[in-house]
Design an enzyme around this catalytic site. Structure first.
Site, PDB file in Angstrom:
ATOM      1  N   CYS A 100       0.553  -1.280   0.083  1.00 21.52           N
ATOM      2  CA  CYS A 100       0.243   0.027   0.106  1.00 21.52           C
ATOM      3  C   CYS A 100       0.568   1.162   0.632  1.00 21.52           C
ATOM      4  O   CYS A 100       2.035   1.558   0.886  1.00 21.52           O
ATOM      5  CB  CYS A 100      -1.000  -0.160   0.983  1.00 21.52           C
ATOM      6  N   CYS A 101       0.154   2.452  -0.901  1.00 23.60           N
ATOM      7  CA  CYS A 101       0.818   3.499  -0.392  1.00 23.60           C
ATOM      8  C   CYS A 101       2.248   3.390  -0.781  1.00 23.60           C
ATOM      9  O   CYS A 101       2.632   3.275  -1.926  1.00 23.60           O
ATOM     10  CB  CYS A 101       0.732   4.430   1.114  1.00 23.60           C
ATOM     11  N   ILE A 102       3.153   3.720  -0.151  1.00 26.81           N
ATOM     12  CA  ILE A 102       4.622   4.002  -0.473  1.00 26.81           C
ATOM     13  C   ILE A 102       4.960   2.874  -0.922  1.00 26.81           C
ATOM     14  O   ILE A 102       6.555   2.756  -1.175  1.00 26.81           O
ATOM     15  CB  ILE A 102       5.457   5.230   0.252  1.00 26.81           C
ATOM     16  N   THR A 133      -1.516  -0.681  -4.081  1.00 26.41           N
ATOM     17  CA  THR A 133      -2.559   0.439  -4.564  1.00 26.41           C
ATOM     18  C   THR A 133      -2.449   1.279  -3.533  1.00 26.41           C
ATOM     19  O   THR A 133      -1.646   1.254  -2.674  1.00 26.41           O
ATOM     20  CB  THR A 133      -4.360   0.560  -3.480  1.00 26.41           C
TER      21      THR A 133
END
Length: 288
Positions: free
Chosen positions: A135-137, A198
């Site tokens: 997720c994210c970074i 994502t």
């Protein structure tokens, strides 16, 4: 029994650890899917500590495993103890702690180094062909370790001011990986590497959209589940479908078997149930 999933944290708090909402969203979606979850974090010192009220550095030291235990309600293990053979998938929520503690991306960008236990964990899951959720970074971990992989951190341009860290996509491309532009409500599946990503809080979006986007990664919306279906033998000798991230319900397995009435193959069975795309695409495993 549900799928066994390892969740790896990077501390507690968006600015120096795991993003709390993302970690919670991952755990809620896994719980709803019936997964058996164990939480891990590396037993290392944080790169820095941030006063989350003031947004400024704090003159103190904290341990990543100890801080992550806050999110895990104390039920957590040292990442060095993770045995890939005991799990079906691994998920890394985001937060600046990923870029500070699990690797040095926050300081070194694409020239970063990855923590040895994070590196070995990801390589082990990849080598075992077990799904990796990021997720994210966190997708930068895959970009650094697996050249040529496909990931998303959202958009490669700051569309409507919603993607302020869009330049991360360019850095991923410079590492020889392919960045796939996706909105916050979507996820991307790299079928070849079994990496599901994502953007989460890489997008300035309402919390419920972040939550739902993480759900697409775990539950299989937007084709994620369909693209990652595996086949596992049942004790009866028949074959049934199973998602490597959280598992497809026993009801679907039963429907598949009843639909086939012991005849045909898995592809035909899923076609009758309205599933148009399966993994592997050429699956023709006999139903009996």
């Amino acid at each position: 029994m549900g799928k066994r999933v390892a969740v790896v944290l990077a501390g507690c708090g968006v600015f120096d650890g795991s993003e709390i909402h993302e970690a919670s969203a991952v755990l809620v979606h896994l719980s709803r899917g019936g997964a058996e979850v164990k939480i891990f974090a590396p037993n290392i010192e944080q790169r820095d500590v941030v006063n989350h009220l003031k947004g400024s550095p704090a003159d103190e030291k904290r341990n990543v495993l100890v801080e992550s235990a806050r999110l895990a309600r104390g039920n957590i293990q040292d990442l060095a103890e993770l045995k890939v053979s005991e799990f079906d998938a691994v998920i890394f929520p985001g937060g600046f702690g990923v870029a500070k503690n699990l690797c040095s991306w926050a300081v070194d960008g694409k020239n970063c180094t990855v923590n040895e236990y994070v590196n070995s964990t990801l390589r082990a899951f990849h080598g075992a062909k077990k799904p990796i959720g990021l997720c994210c970074i966190s997708p930068v971990l895959a970009a650094k370790i697996f050249p040529g992989c496909e990931v998303t951190v959202g958009q490669d341009k700051n569309v409507d001011g919603r993607f302020p860290d869009a330049e991360t996509a360019s850095a991923i491309a410079e590492l020889g990986c392919k960045h796939i532009c996706k909105d916050v409500s979507e996820s991307h599946v790299d079928k070849a590497n079994k990496i599901v990503t994502t953007c989460a809080f890489m997008c300035k979006a309402p919390l419920h959209e972040i939550f739902d986007g993480i759900g697409t990664m775990i539950k299989g919306k937007a084709n994620t589940m369909d693209l990652t279906i595996q086949y596992l033998p049942k004790t009866s000798g028949h074959w049934c479908p199973s998602s490597p991230l959280i598992g497809i319900s026993s009801e679907l397995s039963s429907l598949c078997w009843k639909s086939s009435q012991g005849k045909g193959n898995v592809s035909q069975c899923f076609s009758r149930l309205g599933v148009n795309e399966i993994w592997p695409p050429d699956a023709s495993t006999p139903m009996h």
